[in-house]
Design a protein around this motif. Sequence first.
Motif, PDB file in Angstrom:
ATOM      1  N   UNK A  76       0.862  -1.174   0.000  1.00  0.00           N
ATOM      2  CA  UNK A  76       0.000   0.000   0.000  1.00  0.00           C
ATOM      3  C   UNK A  76       0.900   1.226   0.000  1.00  0.00           C
ATOM      4  N   UNK A  77       0.758   2.088  -0.999  1.00  0.00           N
ATOM      5  CA  UNK A  77       1.632   3.253  -1.124  1.00  0.00           C
ATOM      6  C   UNK A  77       1.288   4.361  -0.141  1.00  0.00           C
ATOM      7  N   UNK A  78       0.104   4.355   0.420  1.00  0.00           N
ATOM      8  CA  UNK A  78      -0.306   5.416   1.344  1.00  0.00           C
ATOM      9  C   UNK A  78      -0.149   4.995   2.804  1.00  0.00           C
ATOM     10  N   UNK A  99       6.875  -6.350   6.682  1.00  0.00           N
ATOM     11  CA  UNK A  99       8.027  -5.455   6.493  1.00  0.00           C
ATOM     12  C   UNK A  99       7.565  -4.024   6.700  1.00  0.00           C
ATOM     13  N   UNK A 100       8.372  -3.222   7.341  1.00  0.00           N
ATOM     14  CA  UNK A 100       8.005  -1.838   7.620  1.00  0.00           C
ATOM     15  C   UNK A 100       8.967  -0.839   6.989  1.00  0.00           C
ATOM     16  N   UNK A 101       9.722  -1.254   6.014  1.00  0.00           N
ATOM     17  CA  UNK A 101      10.726  -0.360   5.448  1.00  0.00           C
ATOM     18  C   UNK A 101      10.403   0.119   4.048  1.00  0.00           C
ATOM     19  N   UNK A 108       4.774  -6.047  -6.143  1.00  0.00           N
ATOM     20  CA  UNK A 108       5.261  -7.055  -5.196  1.00  0.00           C
ATOM     21  C   UNK A 108       5.185  -8.436  -5.830  1.00  0.00           C
ATOM     22  N   UNK A 109       6.116  -9.307  -5.439  1.00  0.00           N
ATOM     23  CA  UNK A 109       6.078 -10.714  -5.825  1.00  0.00           C
ATOM     24  C   UNK A 109       6.788 -11.520  -4.750  1.00  0.00           C
ATOM     25  N   UNK A 110       6.661 -12.821  -4.805  1.00  0.00           N
ATOM     26  CA  UNK A 110       7.359 -13.696  -3.865  1.00  0.00           C
ATOM     27  C   UNK A 110       8.108 -14.766  -4.648  1.00  0.00           C
ATOM     28  N   UNK A 111       9.131 -15.295  -4.011  1.00  0.00           N
ATOM     29  CA  UNK A 111       9.831 -16.463  -4.533  1.00  0.00           C
ATOM     30  C   UNK A 111      10.575 -17.113  -3.385  1.00  0.00           C
ATOM     31  N   UNK A 112      10.332 -18.401  -3.225  1.00  0.00           N
ATOM     32  CA  UNK A 112      10.913 -19.187  -2.150  1.00  0.00           C
ATOM     33  C   UNK A 112      10.691 -18.482  -0.809  1.00  0.00           C
ATOM     34  N   UNK A 113      11.735 -18.139  -0.067  1.00  0.00           N
ATOM     35  CA  UNK A 113      11.564 -17.544   1.268  1.00  0.00           C
ATOM     36  C   UNK A 113      11.516 -16.022   1.254  1.00  0.00           C
ATOM     37  N   UNK A 114      11.417 -15.407   0.079  1.00  0.00           N
ATOM     38  CA  UNK A 114      11.553 -13.961  -0.028  1.00  0.00           C
ATOM     39  C   UNK A 114      10.317 -13.299  -0.614  1.00  0.00           C
ATOM     40  N   UNK A 115      10.083 -12.086  -0.186  1.00  0.00           N
ATOM     41  CA  UNK A 115       9.113 -11.204  -0.818  1.00  0.00           C
ATOM     42  C   UNK A 115       9.916 -10.057  -1.426  1.00  0.00           C
ATOM     43  N   UNK A 116       9.621  -9.711  -2.678  1.00  0.00           N
ATOM     44  CA  UNK A 116      10.329  -8.661  -3.409  1.00  0.00           C
ATOM     45  C   UNK A 116       9.348  -7.543  -3.726  1.00  0.00           C
ATOM     46  N   UNK A 117       9.813  -6.283  -3.690  1.00  0.00           N
ATOM     47  CA  UNK A 117       8.946  -5.172  -4.061  1.00  0.00           C
ATOM     48  C   UNK A 117       9.757  -4.057  -4.712  1.00  0.00           C
ATOM     49  N   UNK A 118       9.073  -3.288  -5.526  1.00  0.00           N
ATOM     50  CA  UNK A 118       9.680  -2.098  -6.109  1.00  0.00           C
ATOM     51  C   UNK A 118       9.291  -0.909  -5.237  1.00  0.00           C
ATOM     52  N   UNK A 119      10.219   0.012  -5.061  1.00  0.00           N
ATOM     53  CA  UNK A 119       9.991   1.175  -4.202  1.00  0.00           C
ATOM     54  C   UNK A 119      10.320   2.433  -4.994  1.00  0.00           C
ATOM     55  N   UNK A 120       9.305   3.263  -5.214  1.00  0.00           N
ATOM     56  CA  UNK A 120       9.505   4.483  -6.000  1.00  0.00           C
ATOM     57  C   UNK A 120      10.277   5.543  -5.243  1.00  0.00           C
ATOM     58  N   UNK A 121      10.144   5.615  -3.952  1.00  0.00           N
ATOM     59  CA  UNK A 121      10.864   6.637  -3.189  1.00  0.00           C
ATOM     60  C   UNK A 121      12.370   6.386  -3.233  1.00  0.00           C
ATOM     61  N   UNK A 122      12.754   5.148  -3.076  1.00  0.00           N
ATOM     62  CA  UNK A 122      14.178   4.805  -3.104  1.00  0.00           C
ATOM     63  C   UNK A 122      14.644   4.394  -4.490  1.00  0.00           C
ATOM     64  N   UNK A 142      20.346   1.427  -5.306  1.00  0.00           N
ATOM     65  CA  UNK A 142      19.331   2.420  -4.941  1.00  0.00           C
ATOM     66  C   UNK A 142      19.517   3.642  -5.815  1.00  0.00           C
ATOM     67  N   UNK A 143      18.467   4.394  -5.967  1.00  0.00           N
ATOM     68  CA  UNK A 143      18.462   5.587  -6.818  1.00  0.00           C
ATOM     69  C   UNK A 143      18.807   5.244  -8.268  1.00  0.00           C
TER      70      UNK A 143
END
Length: 188
Positions: A76-78, A99-101, A108-122, A142-143
Amino acid sequence: MVKCEKSSLKMSLRRPRAIALNPMEGWMFWTDWGSDPKIERSGMDGSHRQTIVSYDVKWPNGLTLDLVKKKVYWVDAEVKYDIRLRLQRQQPQGYTVIARLARHPFSITTFEDWVYWTDWDKAAVFKANKFTGKDVQAVTATEMIQNPMVIHVYHPYRQPDGENNCQAVNGHCSHLCLPAPPDKHSLS
């Protein structure tokens, strides 16, 4: 189970953003940013539509399914810094923040033990342990020059083998064959 008739789903969506499918069980999930933001699901044939999350959600950007563990993940972006999951067999109000970071998560996607996401701010792609929410780390620099958009993992582990009821003679349908959820319409 399959349905052959026209879909009975009347969308009435304001700002749909993400969609995820569970073809083995006949479910379709989506997010809506509209004036009443929510995460919903229905059968891929349009039956059994229901809202599964309507509280504490503002801009549900990304959505993915863990078909093996039977979990729904969204960003959720907001509602800042959260990646959430919902155990499909729990009541709709049951979710966990893993995750709170994330600053401005987009996909977002998952694979095996991980969740991956794209972050526009970073302007980067991140991952975290999907069971604990810990071990958050950047996967890309980053950036980046451009904001990363959608992220997917394509691997046989993400899509377990299952029966395709539409495969043989188009499920005996004259037009479009769509997987349908069980008539009991449980969350699984």
